[in-house]
Design a protein around this motif. Sequence first.
Motif, mmCIF file in Angstrom:
data_model
loop_
_atom_site.group_PDB
_atom_site.id
_atom_site.type_symbol
_atom_site.label_atom_id
_atom_site.label_comp_id
_atom_site.label_asym_id
_atom_site.label_seq_id
_atom_site.Cartn_x
_atom_site.Cartn_y
_atom_site.Cartn_z
ATOM 1 N N ILE A 19 89.122 35.315 19.944
ATOM 2 C CA ILE A 19 89.796 34.206 19.274
ATOM 3 C C ILE A 19 89.987 33.029 20.231
ATOM 4 O O ILE A 19 89.674 31.900 19.909
ATOM 5 C CB ILE A 19 91.174 34.660 18.734
ATOM 6 N N ASN A 20 90.521 33.333 21.418
ATOM 7 C CA ASN A 20 90.800 32.295 22.406
ATOM 8 C C ASN A 20 89.500 31.835 23.043
ATOM 9 O O ASN A 20 88.670 32.669 23.435
ATOM 10 C CB ASN A 20 91.750 32.849 23.472
ATOM 11 N N ILE A 21 89.287 30.520 23.163
ATOM 12 C CA ILE A 21 87.999 30.033 23.669
ATOM 13 C C ILE A 21 87.966 29.892 25.194
ATOM 14 O O ILE A 21 86.939 29.515 25.752
ATOM 15 C CB ILE A 21 87.616 28.683 23.017
ATOM 16 N N LEU A 22 89.087 30.221 25.866
ATOM 17 C CA LEU A 22 89.074 30.193 27.332
ATOM 18 C C LEU A 22 88.181 31.315 27.872
ATOM 19 O O LEU A 22 87.962 32.323 27.189
ATOM 20 C CB LEU A 22 90.492 30.390 27.879
ATOM 21 N N PRO A 23 87.686 31.189 29.090
ATOM 22 C CA PRO A 23 86.936 32.298 29.702
ATOM 23 C C PRO A 23 87.825 33.538 29.819
ATOM 24 O O PRO A 23 89.039 33.434 29.922
ATOM 25 C CB PRO A 23 86.557 31.765 31.088
ATOM 26 N N MET A 24 87.202 34.708 29.815
ATOM 27 C CA MET A 24 87.922 35.983 29.845
ATOM 28 C C MET A 24 88.941 36.056 30.983
ATOM 29 O O MET A 24 90.074 36.490 30.782
ATOM 30 C CB MET A 24 86.915 37.130 29.986
ATOM 31 N N GLU A 25 88.548 35.591 32.178
ATOM 32 C CA GLU A 25 89.457 35.675 33.334
ATOM 33 C C GLU A 25 90.711 34.830 33.092
ATOM 34 O O GLU A 25 91.819 35.234 33.438
ATOM 35 C CB GLU A 25 88.768 35.191 34.614
ATOM 36 N N ALA A 26 90.532 33.646 32.517
ATOM 37 C CA ALA A 26 91.666 32.759 32.259
ATOM 38 C C ALA A 26 92.594 33.369 31.214
ATOM 39 O O ALA A 26 93.820 33.304 31.345
ATOM 40 C CB ALA A 26 91.174 31.387 31.802
ATOM 41 N N VAL A 27 92.027 33.982 30.164
ATOM 42 C CA VAL A 27 92.836 34.631 29.130
ATOM 43 C C VAL A 27 93.647 35.766 29.737
ATOM 44 O O VAL A 27 94.850 35.904 29.492
ATOM 45 C CB VAL A 27 91.957 35.144 27.973
ATOM 46 N N LYS A 28 92.992 36.579 30.557
ATOM 47 C CA LYS A 28 93.693 37.713 31.188
ATOM 48 C C LYS A 28 94.818 37.224 32.100
ATOM 49 O O LYS A 28 95.902 37.814 32.129
ATOM 50 C CB LYS A 28 92.708 38.568 31.975
ATOM 51 N N ALA A 29 94.579 36.151 32.847
ATOM 52 C CA ALA A 29 95.607 35.600 33.733
ATOM 53 C C ALA A 29 96.804 35.106 32.934
ATOM 54 O O ALA A 29 97.958 35.345 33.307
ATOM 55 C CB ALA A 29 95.019 34.473 34.586
ATOM 56 N N GLU A 30 96.543 34.447 31.811
ATOM 57 C CA GLU A 30 97.630 33.949 30.970
ATOM 58 C C GLU A 30 98.408 35.106 30.345
ATOM 59 O O GLU A 30 99.633 35.075 30.268
ATOM 60 C CB GLU A 30 97.094 33.019 29.873
ATOM 61 N N MET A 31 97.681 36.136 29.901
ATOM 62 C CA MET A 31 98.344 37.300 29.303
ATOM 63 C C MET A 31 99.201 38.017 30.346
ATOM 64 O O MET A 31 100.308 38.468 30.042
ATOM 65 C CB MET A 31 97.307 38.261 28.711
ATOM 66 N N ALA A 32 98.695 38.120 31.575
ATOM 67 C CA ALA A 32 99.462 38.775 32.639
ATOM 68 C C ALA A 32 100.734 37.997 32.938
ATOM 69 O O ALA A 32 101.814 38.583 33.112
ATOM 70 C CB ALA A 32 98.605 38.902 33.896
ATOM 71 N N ALA A 33 100.631 36.672 32.984
ATOM 72 C CA ALA A 33 101.810 35.840 33.236
ATOM 73 C C ALA A 33 102.824 35.996 32.105
ATOM 74 O O ALA A 33 104.028 36.092 32.342
ATOM 75 C CB ALA A 33 101.400 34.381 33.390
ATOM 76 N N ALA A 34 102.348 36.042 30.850
ATOM 77 C CA ALA A 34 103.239 36.246 29.705
ATOM 78 C C ALA A 34 103.858 37.632 29.769
ATOM 79 O O ALA A 34 105.036 37.820 29.462
ATOM 80 C CB ALA A 34 102.478 36.059 28.398
#
Length: 196
Positions: A19-34
């Motif tokens: 769903i999210n159009i960011l690269p996988m690494e960026a999505v994972k980093a954001e999810m980890a921060a959340a």
Amino acid sequence: WMVERAAPDQVKRMRVTDINILPMEAVKAEMAAAGRGERPFLRFKHRLASGSVHDVEVFSTPLSVKGRAFLSSIIVDVTERNRFEAALAAKTAELERSNADLEQFAYVASHDLRQPLRMVSSFVALLERRLAGKLDADELEFMGFAIAGVKRMDALILALLDFSRVGRGGEGRRSVDLAGAVREAGDRAKVAVYSR
């Protein structure tokens, strides 16, 4: 939006990176921060089932279920709001440019309009001096009306110039003698009636 437009079994197979159009690494980093509680509010671009991309705001809270860590997220589509805010910002900038142009025009126009008034006032004063002693009371009164009219017009032009600057800052609040203003308006109205 993605959930509403996709079939339920399709949604169950999807991952956030679908769903999210960011690269996988960026999505994972954001999810980890959340997940650590560092970023409860995020802005992203999400791809709908139709393929179109929308702006979203994601509100996430980490939670634990039977020892497993999850993120509970609420996703709000803000595409239309962002379009509206961008259009509003563009209109505001356009209005500010227009107001600046209007203020500049008012300044130039006031200068150009005041010059002929000064000429009229000067020539009436010259006539009054040259014809001193030769004018009767009515003629002197008419010259007085002409000079008063020039002064009123000059004050009006200056007031319009001040009005064009309203909201630009610098104008402070001050007390106003309303009774004096009413008396002055009445006096001016009398002069206008008598000069007709």
